[in-house]
Scaffold this active site. Sequence first.
Site, PDB file in Angstrom:
ATOM      1  N   HIS A  60       0.847  -1.211   0.000  1.00 28.98           N
ATOM      2  CA  HIS A  60       0.000   0.000   0.000  1.00 28.98           C
ATOM      3  C   HIS A  60       0.876   1.252   0.000  1.00 28.98           C
ATOM      4  O   HIS A  60       1.340   1.691   1.054  1.00 28.98           O
ATOM      5  CB  HIS A  60      -0.921  -0.001   1.226  1.00 28.98           C
ATOM      6  CG  HIS A  60      -2.021   1.015   1.119  1.00 28.98           C
ATOM      7  ND1 HIS A  60      -3.275   0.800   1.641  1.00 28.98           N
ATOM      8  CD2 HIS A  60      -2.070   2.234   0.541  1.00 28.98           C
ATOM      9  CE1 HIS A  60      -4.041   1.860   1.392  1.00 28.98           C
ATOM     10  NE2 HIS A  60      -3.325   2.747   0.738  1.00 28.98           N
ATOM     11  N   HIS A  62       1.716   5.199  -2.198  1.00 28.32           N
ATOM     12  CA  HIS A  62       1.328   6.197  -3.196  1.00 28.32           C
ATOM     13  C   HIS A  62       2.608   6.802  -3.770  1.00 28.32           C
ATOM     14  O   HIS A  62       3.354   7.462  -3.055  1.00 28.32           O
ATOM     15  CB  HIS A  62       0.479   7.286  -2.556  1.00 28.32           C
ATOM     16  CG  HIS A  62      -0.818   6.770  -1.994  1.00 28.32           C
ATOM     17  ND1 HIS A  62      -1.997   6.749  -2.707  1.00 28.32           N
ATOM     18  CD2 HIS A  62      -1.110   6.223  -0.780  1.00 28.32           C
ATOM     19  CE1 HIS A  62      -2.961   6.225  -1.954  1.00 28.32           C
ATOM     20  NE2 HIS A  62      -2.449   5.896  -0.778  1.00 28.32           N
ATOM     21  N   LEU A  63       2.872   6.549  -5.037  1.00 26.84           N
ATOM     22  CA  LEU A  63       4.105   7.050  -5.652  1.00 26.84           C
ATOM     23  C   LEU A  63       3.863   8.331  -6.446  1.00 26.84           C
ATOM     24  O   LEU A  63       4.813   8.956  -6.918  1.00 26.84           O
ATOM     25  CB  LEU A  63       4.743   5.976  -6.521  1.00 26.84           C
ATOM     26  CG  LEU A  63       5.153   4.697  -5.766  1.00 26.84           C
ATOM     27  CD1 LEU A  63       5.878   3.739  -6.707  1.00 26.84           C
ATOM     28  CD2 LEU A  63       6.018   5.001  -4.552  1.00 26.84           C
ATOM     29  N   ARG A  64       2.598   8.710  -6.589  1.00 25.74           N
ATOM     30  CA  ARG A  64       2.199  10.050  -7.076  1.00 25.74           C
ATOM     31  C   ARG A  64       2.476  10.324  -8.551  1.00 25.74           C
ATOM     32  O   ARG A  64       2.153  11.415  -9.026  1.00 25.74           O
ATOM     33  CB  ARG A  64       2.871  11.149  -6.252  1.00 25.74           C
ATOM     34  CG  ARG A  64       2.635  11.063  -4.757  1.00 25.74           C
ATOM     35  CD  ARG A  64       1.168  11.121  -4.401  1.00 25.74           C
ATOM     36  NE  ARG A  64       0.939  11.286  -2.968  1.00 25.74           N
ATOM     37  CZ  ARG A  64      -0.217  10.991  -2.374  1.00 25.74           C
ATOM     38  NH1 ARG A  64      -1.231  10.505  -3.078  1.00 25.74           N
ATOM     39  NH2 ARG A  64      -0.365  11.169  -1.084  1.00 25.74           N
ATOM     40  N   ASN A  94      -4.423   6.317  -7.510  1.00 26.48           N
ATOM     41  CA  ASN A  94      -4.996   7.678  -7.426  1.00 26.48           C
ATOM     42  C   ASN A  94      -4.000   8.742  -7.884  1.00 26.48           C
ATOM     43  O   ASN A  94      -3.633   9.650  -7.162  1.00 26.48           O
ATOM     44  CB  ASN A  94      -5.501   7.983  -6.013  1.00 26.48           C
ATOM     45  CG  ASN A  94      -4.413   7.950  -4.967  1.00 26.48           C
ATOM     46  OD1 ASN A  94      -3.471   7.179  -5.073  1.00 26.48           O
ATOM     47  ND2 ASN A  94      -4.527   8.793  -3.958  1.00 26.48           N
ATOM     48  N   ASP A 152      -8.740   3.230  -3.758  1.00 26.42           N
ATOM     49  CA  ASP A 152      -8.264   3.531  -2.403  1.00 26.42           C
ATOM     50  C   ASP A 152      -8.670   4.876  -1.832  1.00 26.42           C
ATOM     51  O   ASP A 152      -9.258   4.955  -0.775  1.00 26.42           O
ATOM     52  CB  ASP A 152      -6.744   3.396  -2.333  1.00 26.42           C
ATOM     53  CG  ASP A 152      -6.205   3.782  -0.965  1.00 26.42           C
ATOM     54  OD1 ASP A 152      -6.755   3.259   0.023  1.00 26.42           O
ATOM     55  OD2 ASP A 152      -5.270   4.587  -0.878  1.00 26.42           O
ATOM     56  N   ASN A 287      -5.867   9.203   6.891  1.00 23.29           N
ATOM     57  CA  ASN A 287      -7.193   8.599   6.805  1.00 23.29           C
ATOM     58  C   ASN A 287      -7.051   7.130   6.420  1.00 23.29           C
ATOM     59  O   ASN A 287      -6.550   6.847   5.348  1.00 23.29           O
ATOM     60  CB  ASN A 287      -8.019   9.363   5.759  1.00 23.29           C
ATOM     61  CG  ASN A 287      -9.476   8.998   5.803  1.00 23.29           C
ATOM     62  OD1 ASN A 287      -9.884   8.134   6.588  1.00 23.29           O
ATOM     63  ND2 ASN A 287     -10.276   9.623   4.958  1.00 23.29           N
ATOM     64  N   ASP A 314       0.991   2.612   3.651  1.00 26.77           N
ATOM     65  CA  ASP A 314       0.169   3.718   3.134  1.00 26.77           C
ATOM     66  C   ASP A 314       1.035   4.967   2.958  1.00 26.77           C
ATOM     67  O   ASP A 314       0.599   6.084   3.239  1.00 26.77           O
ATOM     68  CB  ASP A 314      -1.037   3.998   4.039  1.00 26.77           C
ATOM     69  CG  ASP A 314      -2.086   4.875   3.345  1.00 26.77           C
ATOM     70  OD1 ASP A 314      -1.930   5.175   2.145  1.00 26.77           O
ATOM     71  OD2 ASP A 314      -3.056   5.256   4.017  1.00 26.77           O
ATOM     72  N   HIS A 318       3.214  14.212   0.802  1.00 26.57           N
ATOM     73  CA  HIS A 318       2.657  15.525   0.473  1.00 26.57           C
ATOM     74  C   HIS A 318       3.741  16.564   0.732  1.00 26.57           C
ATOM     75  O   HIS A 318       4.522  16.427   1.678  1.00 26.57           O
ATOM     76  CB  HIS A 318       1.438  15.848   1.331  1.00 26.57           C
ATOM     77  CG  HIS A 318       0.256  14.966   1.067  1.00 26.57           C
ATOM     78  ND1 HIS A 318      -0.452  15.001  -0.118  1.00 26.57           N
ATOM     79  CD2 HIS A 318      -0.342  14.024   1.834  1.00 26.57           C
ATOM     80  CE1 HIS A 318      -1.435  14.116  -0.060  1.00 26.57           C
ATOM     81  NE2 HIS A 318      -1.389  13.503   1.106  1.00 26.57           N
TER      82      HIS A 318
END
Lengths: 451, 320
Positions: A60, A62-64, A94, A152, A287, A314, A318
């Site tokens: 899980h 996020h590599l953006r 996402n 997700d 979240n 996760d 940011h």
Amino acid sequence: MRWLLKGGRLIVPSRGIDEARDLLIEDGVIRSLSFGDDASGASTLDLSGLVVAPGFIDIHTHLREPGFEHKETIATGVQSAAAGGFTTICCMPNTNPAIDNGPLVEFVRRRAEEAGPVRVLPMGSVTRGMGQDEMADLGEMAEAGASAFTDDAFPIQSSRMMRLAMRYATTFDLPVVTHCEDKSLTIGASMNEGYVSAAIGIRAMPRTAEEIHVARNILLAEETGCRLHIAHISTRRSVEMVRRARAHGIRVTAEACPHHFSLTDSAVAGEDAEHPGRAYDTNTKMNPPLRTPDDVAAVVEGLQDGTISCIATDHAPHSIEEKGVEFDLAPFGIIGFETALAVSLTYLVRPGWISLPDLVKLMTSGAAGVLASPNFPMGAGELSEGGRADVTIFDPAAEWIVEPSRLLSKSKNTPYGGHRLFGRVRHVFAGGRLIVRDGHPNGAEARGEKG
Amino acid sequence: MSASIGTGTLESTHLLGLRHTSAADIQLILDTAEGMQEILSRQIKKAPTLRGRSVVTLFYEPSTRTRTSFEMAAKILSADTTSIAAGSSSIVKGETLMDTVLTLRSMTMDALIIRHSQTGAPALAAQFAGCPVINAGDGFNEHPTQGLLDLLTIRQRFGRVQGLTVTIVGDIQHSRVARSNLWALRRLGAVVRLAGPPTLIPPEMECDGVTLHYQVDEALEGADVVMALRIQKERQESGLFPSLREYHRLYGISAERMLLASPRAIVLHPGPMNRGVEIDPDVADGPQSAITDQVTNGVAVRMALLYLILGGKSSDALAA
């Protein structure tokens, strides 16, 4: 290149190995897992006092990329992952555009191959554009190598859409991964609803918002026969529902994030007992949110009894600009690769809740089991002779203080800044290449350049 | 930075809320405010105490009484005041709170008073301001100077706060006034009753010295202080209670209900009032009402706070 890994404590949970053994790596694969083999001409790493484990898996992250390269790119993401000991990671769809068709799955895989030897397995979205309304090209993405399907960041609110997608996904026998959140209960909410939110005046989300979706998705998994994976489980009742469902033979698995077993909502008030800090630190905003001590205890119990199959970070980078705002306005999410092992050792192994081999399992073969399919690499999360040499070597006792500026992720949004943790990754091999050496990226090897 | 006056020094640099403010700091501010009331009673309301100090009010939300009260307090003490309203500044061009505060800092302000719709915004501003920050209301969180002026009003009427029973009625969930009062009242030893519909009171608020009541009559029984909170129409629209009419029927403070309270009880309201909804006009204007005292005390409390936080000397404070 031949490497002899000498004198370490080898832990391979899937094969029941936990003993001192030498390990010989040659031509990208494990040549030998036993003493006394001919290691002439091999470079030697003396690993006494260190643990030698299969390369970690994080299902899980996020590599953006594409779309949010100011937060992270696939290239910076895999550097951070490697520094945390991860050699196989799954990235969430996402992005912008969302990964909702075959060519986009291929794009991410190609970018990852360029970035180095850490394996990146994209997940495809369930609905087109993660827009909730119509199904994405699940079959095309399955053919392109998607490791699972998930919306997700945008949990599917319509039970009808969810039911149809789960039924359809059974064709490919890939899991549907769900972030469980009834959005009607979380409008404008930034943290867990409880005493802390009441005390500090933050609009909050009740635990039932997660639990209603856990219950719904388990019912749909039972009805459709679809494999269901509950992402970042965070409440006591969610854990209990998954436990009961598994006992009934429903195909459901769950993962837990390090922050959900190490921190509570008191951190949002800056009132964590061990680490008092600033109130309204947006690095405590994610979240599902940080919950209560009782929920933390339930997540630990779930990890102990196998209700929860694996640890996942996760990892959600940011930028400082995005996080440096009022609490309600800040995006959800924290980075996790480079603190995951240490947080797990500090909060699970040192207090005696989880044995070291069981922790290794939660970070390797436990994760592999969740996603096992033809699209998931055989042998990931294990070590066997002739198998790909993905090896993570760590010092379980090394004490350190987290300095966010020294982390390799492009973003620095961690709630663990200044925290004293135990356990550090020392060396990492991916595909037989030494990509992390003495805790640092190993130059061209890490970047995957040839020669 | 600390402020000193004859007998005491504020422990905290900023006033971001009352949740972590010590009883000593609260008492010091209230004691100093009583001294300030003497200045307010003079014909020429001016003291040179804060001459040459610049005080900035930065309001991201509309406000009449709080803003005016702060500005009057600063001016009476001879500080220079600059006021920035979100609607008429670079904020509408999308400037972040951090950048706005850094800009003001470069202009060498001595104190920043901030109101913001987001909980925690004053705490964020305090990281960058380089000077004391006073919270003039943030989100649902706190409105500490309102809490202090309420305490001053209560203390003047009863001579103490310790041991009094204070009933706060209304939308507790979304009220920064309720939170600031709750923390300060508990710290000074009052018993607090929170009353209102269950959809507007977080159940977790029940704790030491605080009880929850969904029947307003039981909460009023023998109360020394009754504080009605403004009820917002938008709460009804988002489904938290059925109608203002029903709210008035179940929770409105009427003269009849006030008979349940102690005969010496006073009535407070932070304003602006919805007459006929949370409070009946004959109560708001009646003999038990201390609502106009609250407003006067607001200026005195803010004078005291500015004076203490900017480090004036007690002899200056009371000089004509």
